[in-house]
Design a protein around this motif. Structure first.
Motif, PDB file in Angstrom:
ATOM      1  N   SER A 177       0.831  -1.202   0.000  1.00 58.89           N
ATOM      2  CA  SER A 177       0.000   0.000   0.000  1.00 58.89           C
ATOM      3  C   SER A 177       0.867   1.255   0.000  1.00 58.89           C
ATOM      4  CB  SER A 177      -0.911   0.010   1.233  1.00 58.89           C
ATOM      5  OG  SER A 177      -0.136   0.223   2.410  1.00 58.89           O
ATOM      6  N   LYS A 178       0.251   2.378  -0.318  1.00 59.46           N
ATOM      7  CA  LYS A 178       0.954   3.661  -0.248  1.00 59.46           C
ATOM      8  C   LYS A 178       1.460   3.917   1.165  1.00 59.46           C
ATOM      9  CE  LYS A 178      -1.803   5.850  -3.907  1.00 59.46           C
ATOM     10  NZ  LYS A 178      -2.720   6.972  -4.232  1.00 59.46           N
ATOM     11  N   ASN A 179       0.644   3.570   2.143  1.00 57.83           N
ATOM     12  CA  ASN A 179       1.076   3.762   3.533  1.00 57.83           C
ATOM     13  C   ASN A 179       2.283   2.897   3.868  1.00 57.83           C
ATOM     14  OD1 ASN A 179      -0.855   5.671   4.153  1.00 57.83           O
ATOM     15  ND2 ASN A 179      -2.320   4.187   4.974  1.00 57.83           N
ATOM     16  N   ASP A 180       2.309   1.669   3.350  1.00 60.97           N
ATOM     17  CA  ASP A 180       3.475   0.809   3.558  1.00 60.97           C
ATOM     18  C   ASP A 180       4.722   1.462   2.977  1.00 60.97           C
ATOM     19  OD1 ASP A 180       2.101  -1.240   4.844  1.00 60.97           O
ATOM     20  OD2 ASP A 180       1.681  -2.309   2.976  1.00 60.97           O
ATOM     21  N   TRP A 181       4.635   1.931   1.747  1.00 62.60           N
ATOM     22  CA  TRP A 181       5.788   2.552   1.105  1.00 62.60           C
ATOM     23  C   TRP A 181       6.299   3.738   1.924  1.00 62.60           C
ATOM     24  CZ3 TRP A 181       9.022   1.398  -2.721  1.00 62.60           C
ATOM     25  CH2 TRP A 181       8.675   0.354  -3.587  1.00 62.60           C
ATOM     26  N   GLN A 182       5.399   4.617   2.315  1.00 60.15           N
ATOM     27  CA  GLN A 182       5.822   5.804   3.046  1.00 60.15           C
ATOM     28  C   GLN A 182       6.376   5.434   4.421  1.00 60.15           C
ATOM     29  OE1 GLN A 182       2.386   8.421   2.836  1.00 60.15           O
ATOM     30  NE2 GLN A 182       3.145   9.312   0.926  1.00 60.15           N
ATOM     31  N   ARG A 183       5.830   4.384   5.021  1.00 60.82           N
ATOM     32  CA  ARG A 183       6.327   3.940   6.334  1.00 60.82           C
ATOM     33  C   ARG A 183       7.744   3.397   6.222  1.00 60.82           C
ATOM     34  NH1 ARG A 183       5.644  -1.100   8.692  1.00 60.82           N
ATOM     35  NH2 ARG A 183       3.968  -1.601   7.212  1.00 60.82           N
ATOM     36  N   PHE A 184       8.001   2.548   5.226  1.00 62.14           N
ATOM     37  CA  PHE A 184       9.344   1.987   5.068  1.00 62.14           C
ATOM     38  C   PHE A 184      10.358   3.067   4.718  1.00 62.14           C
ATOM     39  CE2 PHE A 184       6.999  -2.032   3.574  1.00 62.14           C
ATOM     40  CZ  PHE A 184       6.882  -2.486   4.881  1.00 62.14           C
ATOM     41  N   VAL A 185       9.960   3.994   3.853  1.00 59.65           N
ATOM     42  CA  VAL A 185      10.855   5.093   3.484  1.00 59.65           C
ATOM     43  C   VAL A 185      11.208   5.923   4.718  1.00 59.65           C
ATOM     44  CG1 VAL A 185      10.974   7.265   2.186  1.00 59.65           C
ATOM     45  CG2 VAL A 185      10.136   5.187   1.069  1.00 59.65           C
ATOM     46  N   THR A 186      10.235   6.144   5.582  1.00 58.69           N
ATOM     47  CA  THR A 186      10.458   6.911   6.807  1.00 58.69           C
ATOM     48  C   THR A 186      11.327   6.138   7.796  1.00 58.69           C
ATOM     49  OG1 THR A 186       8.319   8.016   6.563  1.00 58.69           O
ATOM     50  CG2 THR A 186       9.332   8.063   8.749  1.00 58.69           C
ATOM     51  N   GLU A 187      11.064   4.843   7.957  1.00 66.28           N
ATOM     52  CA  GLU A 187      11.763   4.043   8.966  1.00 66.28           C
ATOM     53  C   GLU A 187      13.269   3.978   8.739  1.00 66.28           C
ATOM     54  OE1 GLU A 187       8.202   0.934  10.300  1.00 66.28           O
ATOM     55  OE2 GLU A 187       9.855   0.250   9.026  1.00 66.28           O
ATOM     56  N   VAL A 188      13.704   3.977   7.469  1.00 66.89           N
ATOM     57  CA  VAL A 188      15.148   3.887   7.241  1.00 66.89           C
ATOM     58  C   VAL A 188      15.839   5.238   7.411  1.00 66.89           C
ATOM     59  CG1 VAL A 188      14.823   1.935   5.682  1.00 66.89           C
ATOM     60  CG2 VAL A 188      15.112   4.228   4.726  1.00 66.89           C
ATOM     61  N   GLY A 189      15.070   6.334   7.505  1.00 63.49           N
ATOM     62  CA  GLY A 189      15.670   7.632   7.764  1.00 63.49           C
ATOM     63  C   GLY A 189      15.325   8.726   6.788  1.00 63.49           C
ATOM     64  N   PHE A 190      14.665   8.401   5.677  1.00 64.77           N
ATOM     65  CA  PHE A 190      14.285   9.410   4.691  1.00 64.77           C
ATOM     66  C   PHE A 190      13.090  10.244   5.151  1.00 64.77           C
ATOM     67  CE2 PHE A 190      16.030   6.335   1.402  1.00 64.77           C
ATOM     68  CZ  PHE A 190      16.998   7.181   0.883  1.00 64.77           C
ATOM     69  N   LYS A 191      12.966  11.426   4.587  1.00 61.40           N
ATOM     70  CA  LYS A 191      11.725  12.188   4.658  1.00 61.40           C
ATOM     71  C   LYS A 191      10.909  11.804   3.420  1.00 61.40           C
ATOM     72  CE  LYS A 191       9.903  16.916   4.713  1.00 61.40           C
ATOM     73  NZ  LYS A 191      10.263  18.360   4.682  1.00 61.40           N
ATOM     74  N   PRO A 192       9.708  11.239   3.598  1.00 57.09           N
ATOM     75  CA  PRO A 192       9.001  10.651   2.463  1.00 57.09           C
ATOM     76  C   PRO A 192       8.163  11.645   1.671  1.00 57.09           C
ATOM     77  CG  PRO A 192       7.761  10.253   4.450  1.00 57.09           C
ATOM     78  CD  PRO A 192       9.010  10.982   4.875  1.00 57.09           C
ATOM     79  N   GLN A 193       7.944  11.304   0.425  1.00 52.80           N
ATOM     80  CA  GLN A 193       7.052  12.062  -0.452  1.00 52.80           C
ATOM     81  C   GLN A 193       6.560  11.115  -1.538  1.00 52.80           C
ATOM     82  OE1 GLN A 193       8.928  15.321  -2.508  1.00 52.80           O
ATOM     83  NE2 GLN A 193       7.055  16.016  -3.491  1.00 52.80           N
ATOM     84  N   SER A 194       5.325  11.292  -1.980  1.00 47.62           N
ATOM     85  CA  SER A 194       4.824  10.546  -3.125  1.00 47.62           C
ATOM     86  C   SER A 194       4.248  11.527  -4.132  1.00 47.62           C
ATOM     87  CB  SER A 194       3.756   9.524  -2.710  1.00 47.62           C
ATOM     88  OG  SER A 194       2.621  10.166  -2.165  1.00 47.62           O
TER      89      SER A 194
END
Length: 255
Positions: free
Chosen positions: A208-225
């Motif tokens: 899901s979009k939420n999964d993508w943004q969560r994983f991107v955030t967890e590794v240290g990135f600031k997320p955007q779609s």
């Protein structure tokens, strides 16, 4: 993947008949503009993970100094012929570490082969570890859970006395599994030779979009779609995901 698909091994020399570099010009330009818009740096260096036959790189190399990483030595071999200016390295996007950083990191649809949440997170963490502070990573899956629709596509062409036609039939698996299946049938013909037909199954991750943004955030990135823009698309049914590595990244670590 325990075993790479035939498309990326014994059939790799048919790749440009199946998938022509010229067909990637429009989307490569979209990715270039997305990287430039999101990056706090003036992006000059670009690492592509899962670069395959180098179709995107054939366009992006005009704008960036590129390093191409792929798990398939056969695909790297054909990419070297197309993109001799680029550095090519064999490696798995989940685990490769080059001990250097780039202004931007790009993973195209090879990210779809991450079938589990842990594999996807590992690939995103690889992008983070290779991204400079102020740089950006771009992830371009073919589908999210919200946008996925089963269907069929077909195509192919003739090139240098060889011909290939393909049928792709895509469907989802059990409702509680975050994967979908794409069965590919390749029909290949060489001059004065019999037609050969090969069928194989590809299993792709679906998140899901939420999964993508969560994983991107967890590794240290600031997320955007952002919505993927292409002339072959009607409406904004597909998203790509960006991760900005903030300049104060000393307080963040890739887990």
């Amino acid at each position: 993947m325990e075993t790479l698909p035939k498309l990326y091994t014994e059939l790799a020399d048919w790749w440009y008949i199946l998938s022509s570099p010229e067909d990637y010009a429009e989307e490569a330009e979209f990715y270039r503009q997305a990287i430039i818009s999101a990056c706090e740096l003036n992006p000059l260096t670009l690492l592509e993970l899962g670069s395959g036959g180098g179709n995107n790189a054939s366009h992006l190399k005009q704008h960036f100094e590129m390093t191409l990483v792929d798990i398939s030595p056969e695909m790297l071999a054909i990419s070297r012929e197309l993109n001799p200016e680029c550095e090519h390295i064999e490696g798995d996007m989940r685990t490769v570490r080059l001990n250097r950083q780039y202004d931007a990191v790009f993973i195209h649809d090879a990210i779809d082969y991450m079938q589990s949440a842990s594999d996807l997170r590992s690939a995103i963490a690889t992008a983070y570890s290779h991204c400079k502070p102020g740089g950006v990573a771009l992830f371009a899956p073919d589908h999210t859970l919200e946008s996925f629709q089963p269907g069929t596509t077909h195509g192919g062409c003739d090139l240098n006395n060889r011909s290939l036609r393909y049928l792709e039939w895509t469907w989802d698996r059990e409702p509680n599994e975050n994967t979908y299946i794409s069965v590919m049938v390749y029909v290949m013909r060489e001059r004065d030779k019999l037609v050969r037909c090969v069928e194989e199954r590809h299993v792709f991750g679906l998140f899901s979009k939420n999964d993508w943004q969560r994983f991107v955030t967890e590794v240290g990135f600031k997320p955007q779609s952002i919505p993927f823009k292409h002339s072959s698309f009607e409406g904004d049914s597909r998203d790509v995901f960006l991760g900005l590595k903030q300049r104060e990244s000393g307080k963040m670590t890739s887990k």
